[in-house]
Write a protein that holds these residues in place. Structure first.
Motif, PDB file in Angstrom:
ATOM      1  N   GLU A 163       5.779   0.712  -5.768  1.00  0.00           N
ATOM      2  CA  GLU A 163       5.884   2.124  -4.973  1.00  0.00           C
ATOM      3  C   GLU A 163       4.640   2.501  -4.490  1.00  0.00           C
ATOM      4  OE1 GLU A 163       7.380   5.586  -7.413  1.00  0.00           O
ATOM      5  OE2 GLU A 163       9.213   4.793  -6.581  1.00  0.00           O
ATOM      6  N   GLU A 164       3.330   2.518  -5.397  1.00  0.00           N
ATOM      7  CA  GLU A 164       2.228   3.089  -5.193  1.00  0.00           C
ATOM      8  C   GLU A 164       1.441   2.121  -4.105  1.00  0.00           C
ATOM      9  OE1 GLU A 164       0.488   3.980  -9.246  1.00  0.00           O
ATOM     10  OE2 GLU A 164      -1.187   2.800  -8.071  1.00  0.00           O
ATOM     11  N   ASN A 165       1.960   1.091  -3.731  1.00  0.00           N
ATOM     12  CA  ASN A 165       1.441   0.079  -2.692  1.00  0.00           C
ATOM     13  C   ASN A 165       2.012   0.537  -1.440  1.00  0.00           C
ATOM     14  OD1 ASN A 165      -0.171  -2.028  -1.724  1.00  0.00           O
ATOM     15  ND2 ASN A 165       1.806  -3.326  -1.466  1.00  0.00           N
ATOM     16  N   LEU A 167       3.205   3.318  -0.948  1.00  0.00           N
ATOM     17  CA  LEU A 167       2.906   4.987  -0.412  1.00  0.00           C
ATOM     18  C   LEU A 167       1.236   5.009  -0.174  1.00  0.00           C
ATOM     19  CD1 LEU A 167       5.239   6.967  -2.840  1.00  0.00           C
ATOM     20  CD2 LEU A 167       5.218   6.745  -0.154  1.00  0.00           C
ATOM     21  N   THR A 168       0.726   3.869   0.133  1.00  0.00           N
ATOM     22  CA  THR A 168      -0.820   3.915   0.284  1.00  0.00           C
ATOM     23  C   THR A 168      -0.830   3.554   1.842  1.00  0.00           C
ATOM     24  OG1 THR A 168      -1.490   2.800  -1.740  1.00  0.00           O
ATOM     25  CG2 THR A 168      -2.929   2.794   0.003  1.00  0.00           C
ATOM     26  N   ILE A 169      -1.484   4.685   2.668  1.00  0.00           N
ATOM     27  CA  ILE A 169      -1.409   4.559   4.168  1.00  0.00           C
ATOM     28  C   ILE A 169      -2.725   4.136   4.592  1.00  0.00           C
ATOM     29  CG2 ILE A 169      -0.490   5.763   6.032  1.00  0.00           C
ATOM     30  CD1 ILE A 169       1.529   6.719   4.158  1.00  0.00           C
TER      31      ILE A 169
ATOM     32  N   ILE B  34       5.382  10.065   6.185  1.00  0.00           N
ATOM     33  CA  ILE B  34       5.167  10.153   4.614  1.00  0.00           C
ATOM     34  C   ILE B  34       3.768  10.779   4.673  1.00  0.00           C
ATOM     35  CG2 ILE B  34       4.298   8.693   2.973  1.00  0.00           C
ATOM     36  CD1 ILE B  34       6.298   6.389   3.686  1.00  0.00           C
ATOM     37  N   LEU B  35       2.672  10.570   5.402  1.00  0.00           N
ATOM     38  CA  LEU B  35       1.452  11.198   5.247  1.00  0.00           C
ATOM     39  C   LEU B  35       1.491  12.618   5.682  1.00  0.00           C
ATOM     40  CD1 LEU B  35      -1.297   9.721   4.601  1.00  0.00           C
ATOM     41  CD2 LEU B  35      -1.813   9.796   7.200  1.00  0.00           C
ATOM     42  N   LYS B  39       3.792  13.151   1.079  1.00  0.00           N
ATOM     43  CA  LYS B  39       4.329  12.208  -0.006  1.00  0.00           C
ATOM     44  C   LYS B  39       3.215  10.959  -0.389  1.00  0.00           C
ATOM     45  CE  LYS B  39       9.350  13.340   0.826  1.00  0.00           C
ATOM     46  NZ  LYS B  39      10.089  12.846   1.549  1.00  0.00           N
ATOM     47  N   ALA B  40       2.302  10.809   0.537  1.00  0.00           N
ATOM     48  CA  ALA B  40       1.395   9.486   0.124  1.00  0.00           C
ATOM     49  C   ALA B  40       0.796   9.562  -1.095  1.00  0.00           C
ATOM     50  CB  ALA B  40       0.395   9.467   1.387  1.00  0.00           C
ATOM     51  N   LYS B  41       0.806   8.305  -1.770  1.00  0.00           N
ATOM     52  CA  LYS B  41      -0.036   8.267  -3.285  1.00  0.00           C
ATOM     53  C   LYS B  41      -1.692   8.096  -2.704  1.00  0.00           C
ATOM     54  CE  LYS B  41       3.362   7.955  -6.356  1.00  0.00           C
ATOM     55  NZ  LYS B  41       3.754   7.522  -7.601  1.00  0.00           N
ATOM     56  N   ALA B  42      -1.773   7.578  -1.803  1.00  0.00           N
ATOM     57  CA  ALA B  42      -3.468   7.147  -1.365  1.00  0.00           C
ATOM     58  C   ALA B  42      -3.441   7.115   0.078  1.00  0.00           C
ATOM     59  CB  ALA B  42      -3.731   5.825  -2.280  1.00  0.00           C
ATOM     60  N   ILE B  43      -4.700   7.202   0.323  1.00  0.00           N
ATOM     61  CA  ILE B  43      -5.020   6.739   1.923  1.00  0.00           C
ATOM     62  C   ILE B  43      -6.123   5.939   2.057  1.00  0.00           C
ATOM     63  CG2 ILE B  43      -6.278   9.188   2.002  1.00  0.00           C
ATOM     64  CD1 ILE B  43      -5.239   9.353   5.223  1.00  0.00           C
ATOM     65  N   ARG B  44      -6.083   5.102   3.005  1.00  0.00           N
ATOM     66  CA  ARG B  44      -7.189   4.126   3.061  1.00  0.00           C
ATOM     67  C   ARG B  44      -8.255   4.805   3.934  1.00  0.00           C
ATOM     68  NH1 ARG B  44      -3.144   0.504   4.405  1.00  0.00           N
ATOM     69  NH2 ARG B  44      -2.604  -0.844   2.497  1.00  0.00           N
ATOM     70  N   THR B  47      -7.683   4.228   7.624  1.00  0.00           N
ATOM     71  CA  THR B  47      -6.861   5.059   8.387  1.00  0.00           C
ATOM     72  C   THR B  47      -7.307   6.425   8.432  1.00  0.00           C
ATOM     73  OG1 THR B  47      -5.087   4.042   6.882  1.00  0.00           O
ATOM     74  CG2 THR B  47      -4.328   5.934   7.841  1.00  0.00           C
TER      75      THR B  47
END
Lengths: 169, 69
Positions: A163-165, A167-169, B34-35, B39-44, B47
């Motif tokens: 899920e974490e992967n 939701l990583t964008i 999502i962003l 709802k996103a948990k992390a952002i690269r 990005t």
């Protein structure tokens, strides 16, 4: 790069073959169990030990106990088949898998309880063979339940990571 | 989460649609939404870099820290 891709395709193919093999084994064991369920009552009725040592009611209750033993096992096999279906769909790490694993653990406990109850309810069958077989089944059920619970926790953490992967964008 | 993503505010300032932005930075519409919806948990960092380049802004314009009670 090409070599890496080829090895990935190969591992996918091997995984599919493994899942199909597991599914065939599950079907075979299911068929064997159903055959056993069909022939066991006839065997118990015709066996000289059972007919001499047990009355009609006791014999029937032993037959019912053996059929009851088969039911959770069959259900657990059916659940394993459903997990195989999920794996082949590529959806192995989902909440559904968790509920299926919980069902398998419950089946293990039910099987163990049935066997312990059989030890209490059929004092006439208390010989070394029956008791050791019963305790062996209870031990195996306990071991499977513990391993499945550990597997459930692993799947839970894998779902969280996935899920974490995602939701990583 | 304590970090808010104000992507919609920056996009409205630049008058840019989601489709346009996703085309520019090569992100799928699903991921962009999502962003946008927090709802996103992390952002690269890559990005974030492409978002800042496309929207001509600083990371601080997109990301905001809100103290939670």
């Amino acid at each position: 790069m090409k070599k890496k891709m080829n090895s990935k395709i190969d591992s996918n193919r091997i995984g599919k073959i493994k899942v199909n093999a597991l599914r065939i084994i599950v079907y075979l064991v299911m068929a064997l169990t159903i055959l056993l369920m069909c022939f066991m009552p006839r065997y118990i009725r015709s066996n000289s030990f059972f007919s001499s040592a047990l009355g009609y009611v006791e014999r029937s209750s032993v037959i019912i106990y053996m059929l009851l033993c088969c039911l959770p096992f069959l259900f657990a096999l059916f659940v394993v088949k459903r997990i195989c279906d999920l794996i082949s769909l590529g959806n192995s790490f989902s909440v559904t898998t968790l509920s299926y694993l919980t069902q398998i653990v419950t089946c293990c406990y039910i099987e163990a309880i049935i066997n312990v109850l059989a030890l209490i309810l059929f004092p006439i069958l208390l010989n070394i063979g029956f008791v050791s077989l019963n305790l062996l089944i209870v031990g195996i059920c306990g071991a499977v339940a513990v391993f499945t619970t550990v597997l459930k926790e692993l799947v839970k953490s894998a779902i969280r990571l996935r899920e974490e992967n995602e939701l990583t964008i | 989460m304590a970090i808010n993503i104000n992507l919609d505010v920056v996009m409205a300032k630049r008058k840019m649609s989601v489709t346009e932005l996703s085309g520019q930075i090569g992100l799928t519409l699903a991921n962009l939404s999502i962003l946008k919806n927090n709802k996103a948990k992390a952002i690269r960092l890559t990005t974030l870099d492409s978002l800042c380049r496309a929207l001509e802004c600083q990371p601080a314009d997109i990301l905001e820290y809100v103290k939670e009670n």
